[in-house]
Design a protein around this motif. Structure first.
Motif, PDB file in Angstrom:
ATOM      1  N   ALA A  53       0.829  -1.206   0.000  1.00 20.58           N
ATOM      2  CA  ALA A  53       0.000   0.000   0.000  1.00 20.58           C
ATOM      3  C   ALA A  53       0.866   1.261   0.000  1.00 20.58           C
ATOM      4  N   VAL A  54       1.937   1.245   0.777  1.00 21.31           N
ATOM      5  CA  VAL A  54       2.840   2.391   0.828  1.00 21.31           C
ATOM      6  C   VAL A  54       3.504   2.601  -0.528  1.00 21.31           C
ATOM      7  N   LEU A  55       3.991   1.522  -1.118  1.00 19.73           N
ATOM      8  CA  LEU A  55       4.635   1.637  -2.435  1.00 19.73           C
ATOM      9  C   LEU A  55       3.637   2.125  -3.487  1.00 19.73           C
ATOM     10  N   ARG A  56       2.409   1.612  -3.456  1.00 21.16           N
ATOM     11  CA  ARG A  56       1.388   2.058  -4.424  1.00 21.16           C
ATOM     12  C   ARG A  56       1.137   3.561  -4.271  1.00 21.16           C
ATOM     13  N   ASP A  57       1.048   4.016  -3.035  1.00 24.40           N
ATOM     14  CA  ASP A  57       0.825   5.439  -2.791  1.00 24.40           C
ATOM     15  C   ASP A  57       2.005   6.259  -3.299  1.00 24.40           C
ATOM     16  N   ALA A  58       3.213   5.803  -3.040  1.00 26.29           N
ATOM     17  CA  ALA A  58       4.413   6.523  -3.477  1.00 26.29           C
ATOM     18  C   ALA A  58       4.491   6.590  -5.003  1.00 26.29           C
ATOM     19  N   MET A  59       3.953   5.571  -5.677  1.00 25.58           N
ATOM     20  CA  MET A  59       3.975   5.548  -7.136  1.00 25.58           C
ATOM     21  C   MET A  59       2.772   6.268  -7.746  1.00 25.58           C
ATOM     22  N   GLY A  60       1.885   6.777  -6.896  1.00 23.25           N
ATOM     23  CA  GLY A  60       0.720   7.496  -7.387  1.00 23.25           C
ATOM     24  C   GLY A  60      -0.396   6.587  -7.872  1.00 23.25           C
ATOM     25  N   LEU A  61      -0.394   5.322  -7.449  1.00 25.69           N
ATOM     26  CA  LEU A  61      -1.434   4.374  -7.843  1.00 25.69           C
ATOM     27  C   LEU A  61      -2.565   4.397  -6.828  1.00 25.69           C
ATOM     28  N   PRO A  62      -3.777   4.073  -7.252  1.00 20.77           N
ATOM     29  CA  PRO A  62      -4.879   4.029  -6.283  1.00 20.77           C
ATOM     30  C   PRO A  62      -4.667   2.890  -5.295  1.00 20.77           C
ATOM     31  N   PRO A  63      -5.201   3.035  -4.092  1.00 20.69           N
ATOM     32  CA  PRO A  63      -5.013   1.979  -3.096  1.00 20.69           C
ATOM     33  C   PRO A  63      -5.725   0.694  -3.510  1.00 20.69           C
ATOM     34  N   ALA A  64      -5.118  -0.421  -3.180  1.00 18.35           N
ATOM     35  CA  ALA A  64      -5.738  -1.722  -3.409  1.00 18.35           C
ATOM     36  C   ALA A  64      -6.631  -2.041  -2.217  1.00 18.35           C
ATOM     37  N   ALA A  65      -7.555  -2.960  -2.417  1.00 17.51           N
ATOM     38  CA  ALA A  65      -8.429  -3.366  -1.318  1.00 17.51           C
ATOM     39  C   ALA A  65      -7.600  -4.038  -0.234  1.00 17.51           C
ATOM     40  N   LEU A  66      -7.848  -3.672   0.989  1.00 16.33           N
ATOM     41  CA  LEU A  66      -7.126  -4.231   2.126  1.00 16.33           C
ATOM     42  C   LEU A  66      -7.813  -5.528   2.547  1.00 16.33           C
ATOM     43  N   VAL A  67      -7.073  -6.627   2.553  1.00 14.29           N
ATOM     44  CA  VAL A  67      -7.661  -7.913   2.882  1.00 14.29           C
ATOM     45  C   VAL A  67      -7.189  -8.441   4.239  1.00 14.29           C
TER      46      VAL A  67
END
Length: 132
Positions: free
Chosen positions: A43-57
């Motif tokens: 989630a942190v890497l996705r945010d840093a790359m400007g990607l939308p958050p993935a569903a938290l499972v």
């Protein structure tokens, strides 16, 4: 950030490899679940790359676990990113900001409603009230 996008899988593999192995059942209380830490790091890497958050499972790690995971994730990124690349320092800064701003998404309502977990307190509820 293109550099993080290119190296994110390698950073995540290094992070996963560096996580402590699951211990015996008696020690499980002190060791965070690896899956939760991996989901948080993704989630942190996705945010840093400007990607939308993935569903938290999985439930997110505790704040204390996140501190340790944040240091480990930054260390893995610093070792993985090319040192001679001019955008390397910027990429680490972007990752650090994503960690600092709380990139991990909030847990799902099902995770919040786990039995035996005390309800979250609001900031107002934790402030002591003086006697009249």
């Amino acid at each position: 950030m293109a550099l993080l996008t290119r190296y994110a899988p390698t950073i995540l593999r290094a992070f996963e490899t560096a996580l402590p192995a699951p211990g015996p059942v008696g020690g499980a209380r002190h060791r965070p679940p690896r899956r939760g830490l991996l989901v948080w790091a993704q989630a942190v890497l996705r945010d840093a790359m400007g990607l939308p958050p993935a569903a938290l499972v999985t439930p997110p790690p505790t704040p204390e676990q996140q501190v340790v995971a944040a240091a480990l994730l930054l260390e893995c990124a610093a070792v993985t990113l090319p040192t001679a690349h001019p955008a390397g320092t910027e990429a680490l800064g972007v990752l650090a900001r994503a960690i600092r701003t709380g990139a991990a998404p909030a847990p799902s309502p099902a995770a919040e409603a786990r039995p035996g977990r005390p309800p979250k307190r609001s900031a107002g509820a934790s402030v002591g009230r003086g006697r009249p």
